[in-house]
Design a protein around this motif. Structure first.
Motif, PDB file in Angstrom:
ATOM      1  N   PRO A  82      33.813  25.061  82.537  1.00 54.85           N
ATOM      2  CA  PRO A  82      34.211  23.906  81.732  1.00 54.85           C
ATOM      3  C   PRO A  82      35.380  23.164  82.387  1.00 54.85           C
ATOM      4  O   PRO A  82      36.211  23.775  83.071  1.00 54.85           O
ATOM      5  CB  PRO A  82      34.637  24.531  80.403  1.00 54.85           C
ATOM      6  N   GLU A  83      35.438  21.861  82.167  1.00 58.22           N
ATOM      7  CA  GLU A  83      36.468  21.053  82.817  1.00 58.22           C
ATOM      8  C   GLU A  83      37.870  21.526  82.464  1.00 58.22           C
ATOM      9  O   GLU A  83      38.766  21.559  83.321  1.00 58.22           O
ATOM     10  CB  GLU A  83      36.295  19.584  82.412  1.00 58.22           C
ATOM     11  N   VAL A  84      38.073  21.913  81.207  1.00 57.65           N
ATOM     12  CA  VAL A  84      39.401  22.368  80.795  1.00 57.65           C
ATOM     13  C   VAL A  84      39.793  23.625  81.569  1.00 57.65           C
ATOM     14  O   VAL A  84      40.919  23.742  82.070  1.00 57.65           O
ATOM     15  CB  VAL A  84      39.434  22.648  79.280  1.00 57.65           C
ATOM     16  N   ALA A  85      38.851  24.555  81.702  1.00 63.92           N
ATOM     17  CA  ALA A  85      39.145  25.784  82.427  1.00 63.92           C
ATOM     18  C   ALA A  85      39.357  25.511  83.914  1.00 63.92           C
ATOM     19  O   ALA A  85      40.227  26.111  84.550  1.00 63.92           O
ATOM     20  CB  ALA A  85      38.010  26.786  82.229  1.00 63.92           C
ATOM     21  N   LEU A  86      38.553  24.602  84.482  1.00 57.95           N
ATOM     22  CA  LEU A  86      38.710  24.268  85.890  1.00 57.95           C
ATOM     23  C   LEU A  86      40.075  23.634  86.144  1.00 57.95           C
ATOM     24  O   LEU A  86      40.728  23.929  87.148  1.00 57.95           O
ATOM     25  CB  LEU A  86      37.598  23.317  86.330  1.00 57.95           C
ATOM     26  N   ARG A  87      40.512  22.774  85.222  1.00 58.67           N
ATOM     27  CA  ARG A  87      41.815  22.133  85.377  1.00 58.67           C
ATOM     28  C   ARG A  87      42.938  23.170  85.337  1.00 58.67           C
ATOM     29  O   ARG A  87      43.934  23.052  86.042  1.00 58.67           O
ATOM     30  CB  ARG A  87      41.998  21.077  84.280  1.00 58.67           C
ATOM     31  N   GLU A  88      42.757  24.192  84.480  1.00 56.93           N
ATOM     32  CA  GLU A  88      43.781  25.231  84.379  1.00 56.93           C
ATOM     33  C   GLU A  88      43.761  26.174  85.575  1.00 56.93           C
ATOM     34  O   GLU A  88      44.795  26.709  85.962  1.00 56.93           O
ATOM     35  CB  GLU A  88      43.569  26.028  83.094  1.00 56.93           C
ATOM     36  N   GLN A  89      42.579  26.383  86.166  1.00 55.37           N
ATOM     37  CA  GLN A  89      42.467  27.333  87.262  1.00 55.37           C
ATOM     38  C   GLN A  89      42.534  26.686  88.644  1.00 55.37           C
ATOM     39  O   GLN A  89      42.497  27.390  89.658  1.00 55.37           O
ATOM     40  CB  GLN A  89      41.139  28.095  87.145  1.00 55.37           C
ATOM     41  N   PHE A  90      42.650  25.368  88.659  1.00 56.26           N
ATOM     42  CA  PHE A  90      42.662  24.689  89.956  1.00 56.26           C
ATOM     43  C   PHE A  90      43.816  25.164  90.826  1.00 56.26           C
ATOM     44  O   PHE A  90      43.696  25.246  92.050  1.00 56.26           O
ATOM     45  CB  PHE A  90      42.744  23.165  89.758  1.00 56.26           C
TER      46      PHE A  90
END
Length: 337
Positions: A82-90
């Motif tokens: 999910p985009e939210v998770a990707l943003r947090e894990q980037f």
């Protein structure tokens, strides 16, 4: 066979690092309780396919995955997170990127972002950046692994040639060098190899005492797994360095570095009478230092100390050679070409 074994170990380790975080890469709502729109259904199907691919590569089930297969799955998973998770894990991907690629490349990438940081980037832009970073990381893993393999292959060739030269030299020395001198030279060689072995053990202790993730865990694993031949060669180089130090000392070329050791005397009358061990020799080292052409028994033990240092300190002999080269060929008289 050895290449596949090395890659298999690294791939199995990489697989296990992916196993723990695999489920977080795609949304778990794939049951009928949640209304599935076409996009979610497509992602659910992709998740099923990738999950199956990942499970088929499980080493615990007898599979032998390659790094390339795991790299593909890792990049494919980015499309499911999910985009939210990707943003947090980037930041974790960016941190790996900084630890893997050269500093100048990482800085150039960060500078190229300017004010458009990941927090402000759109979902598709963020996804493409994450893929680009992982692609560079994977390429560096592959390049470094293949580089280590090529280095080891070249070391095998050099080692084979060195063994041939050593065998020829040993056969020649056996024919022309007295037995006591052969034993003395072997003693010096062993002392130098012992110095190289102690130095290698200390380096390995340092490698195991720190966290493997300080730089990059995969790079650490590649170096330790593939670089075992260089460890063995460093011990052999220690013995050769010890013999080279003896040659320099005997030639009187290390007087400026080791003034306490007179080296081979020019006046043979200063030597004590040749003794026979057990009869005229008061010490076991008497025959040895005479066989090496040294002036006193103390010089033998000094030579053993410097032989150990030559094996222990890798820069000892190269620095001595550089100093001798500079004194023999000053910059103003250094020949061109």
């Amino acid at each position: 066979m050895a290449v596949f074994s090395d890659q298999s170990l690294i791939a199995r380790t990489y697989y296990e690092t992916m196993r723990g975080r695999f489920a977080a890469y795609y949304p778990p709502e794939t049951s009928g309780e949640v209304e599935m729109n076409p996009v979610r259904m497509q992602k659910a199907e992709m998740a099923r396919i990738i999950t199956q691919e990942f499970e088929d590569l499980d080493p615990l089930k007898g599979a032998n995955p390659s790094l390339g297969q795991l790299f593909k799955i890792e990049i494919d998973l980015l499309s499911l997170i999910p985009e939210v998770a990707l943003r947090e894990q980037f930041w974790t991907i960016e941190n790996r990127f900084r630890r893997v690629v050269p500093g100048s490349m990482a800085d150039a990438f960060i500078d190229s972002l300017e004010d458009d940081r990941p927090a402000n980037a759109g979902g598709e832009v963020l996804l493409q950046r994450a893929r680009a970073l992982l692609g560079v990381i994977h390429s560096n893993y592959e390049v470094n692994f293949n580089r280590e393999l090529l280095i080891r292959r070249l070391m095998f060739i050099v080692s084979a040639l060195a063994l041939v030269l050593i065998a020829i030299s040993a056969a020649t020395a056996t024919a022309v060098v007295p037995r006591i001198a052969q034993q003395a030279l072997l003693l010096i060689t062993i002392v130098g190899m012992a110095g190289g072995m102690i130095s290698t053990i200390q380096r390995l202790q340092k490698a195991t005492s720190r966290d493997a993730m300080v730089d990059d865990g995969i790079f650490e694993l590649i170096s330790l797994r593939v670089g075992w031949l260089s460890i063995i060669m460093s011990i052999g180089i220690g013995g050769i360095s010890a013999l080279f130090v003896y040659a320099l000392i005997s030639a009187g070329l290390l007087d400026t570095l080791i003034p306490q050791l007179a080296g081979m005397p020019t006046d043979q009358n200063v030597l004590p009478p040749v003794c026979v061990l057990g009869k005229n020799c008061s010490h076991w080292a008497d025959q040895t230092y005479q066989a090496l052409g040294l002036s006193t028994r103390a010089d033998l033990f000094k030579l053993m100390v410097y032989a150990f240092v030559a094996g222990f300190a890798e820069r000892f002999v190269p620095d001595a050679i550089n100093k001798l080269a500079k004194s023999a060929f000053p910059p103003t008289t250094l020949p061109i070409g």
